[in-house]
Design an enzyme around this catalytic site. Sequence first.
Site, mmCIF file in Angstrom:
data_model
loop_
_atom_site.group_PDB
_atom_site.id
_atom_site.type_symbol
_atom_site.label_atom_id
_atom_site.label_comp_id
_atom_site.label_asym_id
_atom_site.label_seq_id
_atom_site.Cartn_x
_atom_site.Cartn_y
_atom_site.Cartn_z
ATOM 1 N N ASN A 103 7.473 -9.932 -1.992
ATOM 2 C CA ASN A 103 7.052 -11.347 -1.997
ATOM 3 C C ASN A 103 5.546 -11.488 -2.250
ATOM 4 O O ASN A 103 5.026 -12.607 -2.267
ATOM 5 C CB ASN A 103 7.456 -12.058 -0.689
ATOM 6 C CG ASN A 103 6.653 -11.574 0.513
ATOM 7 O OD1 ASN A 103 5.803 -10.699 0.400
ATOM 8 N ND2 ASN A 103 6.931 -12.151 1.676
ATOM 9 N N LEU A 104 4.870 -10.369 -2.435
ATOM 10 C CA LEU A 104 3.429 -10.345 -2.747
ATOM 11 C C LEU A 104 2.583 -11.038 -1.670
ATOM 12 O O LEU A 104 1.501 -11.522 -1.955
ATOM 13 C CB LEU A 104 3.151 -10.958 -4.134
ATOM 14 C CG LEU A 104 3.840 -10.244 -5.310
ATOM 15 C CD1 LEU A 104 3.531 -10.966 -6.628
ATOM 16 C CD2 LEU A 104 3.386 -8.778 -5.419
ATOM 17 N N PHE A 126 -14.278 2.280 18.789
ATOM 18 C CA PHE A 126 -13.647 1.721 19.994
ATOM 19 C C PHE A 126 -13.590 2.739 21.129
ATOM 20 O O PHE A 126 -12.556 3.324 21.414
ATOM 21 C CB PHE A 126 -12.236 1.224 19.675
ATOM 22 C CG PHE A 126 -12.180 0.077 18.686
ATOM 23 C CD1 PHE A 126 -13.186 -0.879 18.644
ATOM 24 C CD2 PHE A 126 -11.113 -0.050 17.811
ATOM 25 C CE1 PHE A 126 -13.131 -1.945 17.743
ATOM 26 C CE2 PHE A 126 -11.046 -1.111 16.910
ATOM 27 C CZ PHE A 126 -12.058 -2.056 16.875
ATOM 28 N N PHE A 153 2.901 8.632 11.054
ATOM 29 C CA PHE A 153 1.718 8.595 11.910
ATOM 30 C C PHE A 153 0.663 7.755 11.172
ATOM 31 O O PHE A 153 1.029 6.737 10.606
ATOM 32 C CB PHE A 153 1.326 10.024 12.334
ATOM 33 C CG PHE A 153 2.238 10.480 13.466
ATOM 34 C CD1 PHE A 153 3.598 10.694 13.256
ATOM 35 C CD2 PHE A 153 1.763 10.588 14.767
ATOM 36 C CE1 PHE A 153 4.454 11.018 14.315
ATOM 37 C CE2 PHE A 153 2.610 10.923 15.829
ATOM 38 C CZ PHE A 153 3.946 11.131 15.595
ATOM 39 N N TYR A 213 5.127 -4.678 17.728
ATOM 40 C CA TYR A 213 5.376 -4.088 16.406
ATOM 41 C C TYR A 213 6.255 -2.833 16.531
ATOM 42 O O TYR A 213 7.277 -2.693 15.845
ATOM 43 C CB TYR A 213 4.028 -3.750 15.745
ATOM 44 C CG TYR A 213 4.141 -2.771 14.626
ATOM 45 C CD1 TYR A 213 4.646 -3.160 13.396
ATOM 46 C CD2 TYR A 213 3.762 -1.432 14.802
ATOM 47 C CE1 TYR A 213 4.771 -2.241 12.363
ATOM 48 C CE2 TYR A 213 3.874 -0.524 13.776
ATOM 49 C CZ TYR A 213 4.384 -0.928 12.556
ATOM 50 O OH TYR A 213 4.515 -0.021 11.548
ATOM 51 N N TYR A 265 0.832 -1.221 0.000
ATOM 52 C CA TYR A 265 0.000 0.000 0.000
ATOM 53 C C TYR A 265 0.865 1.269 0.000
ATOM 54 O O TYR A 265 0.746 2.116 -0.901
ATOM 55 C CB TYR A 265 -0.940 -0.060 1.211
ATOM 56 C CG TYR A 265 -1.630 1.237 1.532
ATOM 57 C CD1 TYR A 265 -2.429 1.873 0.594
ATOM 58 C CD2 TYR A 265 -1.463 1.829 2.787
ATOM 59 C CE1 TYR A 265 -3.057 3.062 0.891
ATOM 60 C CE2 TYR A 265 -2.095 3.014 3.099
ATOM 61 C CZ TYR A 265 -2.886 3.639 2.149
ATOM 62 O OH TYR A 265 -3.491 4.821 2.451
ATOM 63 N N ARG A 303 -6.372 11.076 16.197
ATOM 64 C CA ARG A 303 -5.153 10.617 15.543
ATOM 65 C C ARG A 303 -4.722 11.619 14.479
ATOM 66 O O ARG A 303 -5.525 12.406 13.978
ATOM 67 C CB ARG A 303 -5.377 9.265 14.842
ATOM 68 C CG ARG A 303 -5.641 8.106 15.792
ATOM 69 C CD ARG A 303 -4.382 7.718 16.568
ATOM 70 N NE ARG A 303 -4.643 6.624 17.500
ATOM 71 C CZ ARG A 303 -5.084 6.794 18.748
ATOM 72 N NH1 ARG A 303 -5.338 8.007 19.219
ATOM 73 N NH2 ARG A 303 -5.275 5.758 19.527
HETATM 74 C C1 WQD Z 1 -7.282 4.741 14.503
HETATM 75 C C2 WQD Z 1 -8.346 5.130 15.510
HETATM 76 C C3 WQD Z 1 -8.960 3.353 16.999
HETATM 77 C C4 WQD Z 1 -10.608 0.735 13.955
HETATM 78 C C5 WQD Z 1 -2.018 2.096 13.895
HETATM 79 C C6 WQD Z 1 -0.846 1.390 14.466
HETATM 80 C C7 WQD Z 1 0.326 2.313 14.491
HETATM 81 C C8 WQD Z 1 0.567 2.918 13.113
HETATM 82 C C9 WQD Z 1 -0.640 3.561 12.594
HETATM 83 C C10 WQD Z 1 1.945 1.721 11.549
HETATM 84 C C11 WQD Z 1 -8.069 4.596 16.914
HETATM 85 C C12 WQD Z 1 -10.110 3.738 16.121
HETATM 86 C C13 WQD Z 1 -10.034 1.807 14.596
HETATM 87 C C14 WQD Z 1 -11.992 0.461 14.188
HETATM 88 C C15 WQD Z 1 -12.080 2.354 15.683
HETATM 89 N N1 WQD Z 1 0.854 1.924 12.127
HETATM 90 N N2 WQD Z 1 -10.747 2.593 15.449
HETATM 91 N N3 WQD Z 1 -12.663 1.294 15.035
HETATM 92 O O1 WQD Z 1 -4.097 2.278 16.210
HETATM 93 O O2 WQD Z 1 -3.980 4.760 15.717
HETATM 94 O O3 WQD Z 1 -2.373 3.211 14.703
HETATM 95 O O4 WQD Z 1 -1.712 2.605 12.607
HETATM 96 O O5 WQD Z 1 3.032 2.078 11.875
HETATM 97 O O6 WQD Z 1 1.410 1.592 14.907
HETATM 98 O O7 WQD Z 1 -1.162 0.963 15.769
HETATM 99 O O8 WQD Z 1 -4.672 3.187 13.875
HETATM 100 O O9 WQD Z 1 -6.413 2.875 12.214
HETATM 101 O O10 WQD Z 1 -6.136 1.114 14.026
HETATM 102 O O11 WQD Z 1 -7.044 3.346 14.615
HETATM 103 O O12 WQD Z 1 -12.757 3.043 16.435
HETATM 104 O O13 WQD Z 1 -12.565 -0.501 13.660
HETATM 105 O O14 WQD Z 1 -9.584 4.532 15.102
HETATM 106 O O15 WQD Z 1 -9.385 3.095 18.299
HETATM 107 O O16 WQD Z 1 -8.503 5.562 17.803
HETATM 108 P P1 WQD Z 1 -3.834 3.355 15.264
HETATM 109 P P2 WQD Z 1 -6.075 2.550 13.616
#
Ligand code: WQD
Length: 338
Positions: free
Chosen positions: A32-33, A223, A184, A156, A11, A236
């Site tokens: 590696n697909l 969540f 981010f 991770y 992606y 975020r």
């Molecule tokens: C975003 C917000 C969830 C799904 C992740 C990785 C982090 C980095 C970025 C790579 C949060 C909320 C999510 C859902 C929800 N990755 N949510 N319902 O956790 O901020 O970060 O991606 O390096 O390491 O942890 O991203 O997209 O999972 O969540 O309410 O079904 O959306 O609680 O607040 P996150 P996310």
Amino acid sequence: MNILIIGGAGYIGSHVAREFLDQGHQVTVFDNLSSGLRRNLFPEARFIHGDILDYAGLLRAASGKSDAAAGNATGGKTGAPFDALVHLAAAKAAGESMVRPEKYSVNNISGTMNILNVAAETGIRNIVFSSSAAVYGEPQYLPIDEKHPTNPENYYGFTKLEIERFLHWYDKLKGIHFAALRYFNAAGYDVKGRLAGLEQNPANLIPIIMEAAVGIRKEVQVFGDDYDTPDGTCIRDYVHVSDLATGHAAALDYINRTGKSLSINLGSETGSSVLEVLETARKVSGRPIPAKTVGRRPGDPARLTASSGLAHELLGWKAKHSDMETLIKTSWDVYNKQ
Ligand code: WQD
């Protein structure tokens, strides 16, 4: 420059490959697909189907010895010698990493060791590495700048931080310059609409909302809505992949030009709550997108926002497409067509 992009069919990797091609570089994608897609490849780039866990195959690719006759390389012009490599080949689901750490040790740590050793062996002197804001863990202050303590909350994030440490050593011992880019929340699709490969089983908010918008899933689970934020849902910093892509190009230019290594944030410096993202998605798509509040997800900080001042200062980089409208619109355009 002649650039090897490992994980370039994924992606983020495919957007990065597109940007380097747009800037006139010669690109070889190695993938590696496993989560990358053939439809994310470009005819003007060479493609090598291989795995970073196969040291011999990776070495052949990095030294230009993979060829069409061997059946694993297609397209583009001959690869080596490479001026730089971009490493985006990793498992990236933070939740999964807490229950399957072995997978992250092997793919992320062992795979990167192979990449570093191959770079040292073939004389590749510049590495751009996809790191993550997950290296910081629970924020002690906001916005998070690069001086913020690193204390990953999930395995991770730990693998990303360890890899940054290995990079420091290989810089010192082997003269390999690196840029570790701490993304981010990556989101969106190519602003010119040239990429349309959907991630399978996405774990991130925006693709999940898109799947609910097109009816692949029944609803979005929110969540938790009892956080200490204006609407109670988590905030975020969402950054557009097209912005991340220009960040890679600017970072490579910087390390190649100055011979200095860096770890740097790439974020939009704005925060959006889960409900704000949902609202924008409803507006842009015109679909109702059902949502239901469920319990908090363990390990979710209430707020995460980046300071990207250092990227601005050193790389002249700033997010240009990371407003929520553009993030959602470019995603919706892709999901709506499939
Ligand atoms: C975003 C917000 C969830 C799904 C992740 C990785 C982090 C980095 C970025 C790579 C949060 C909320 C999510 C859902 C929800 N990755 N949510 N319902 O956790 O901020 O970060 O991606 O390096 O390491 O942890 O991203 O997209 O999972 O969540 O309410 O079904 O959306 O609680 O607040 P996150 P996310």
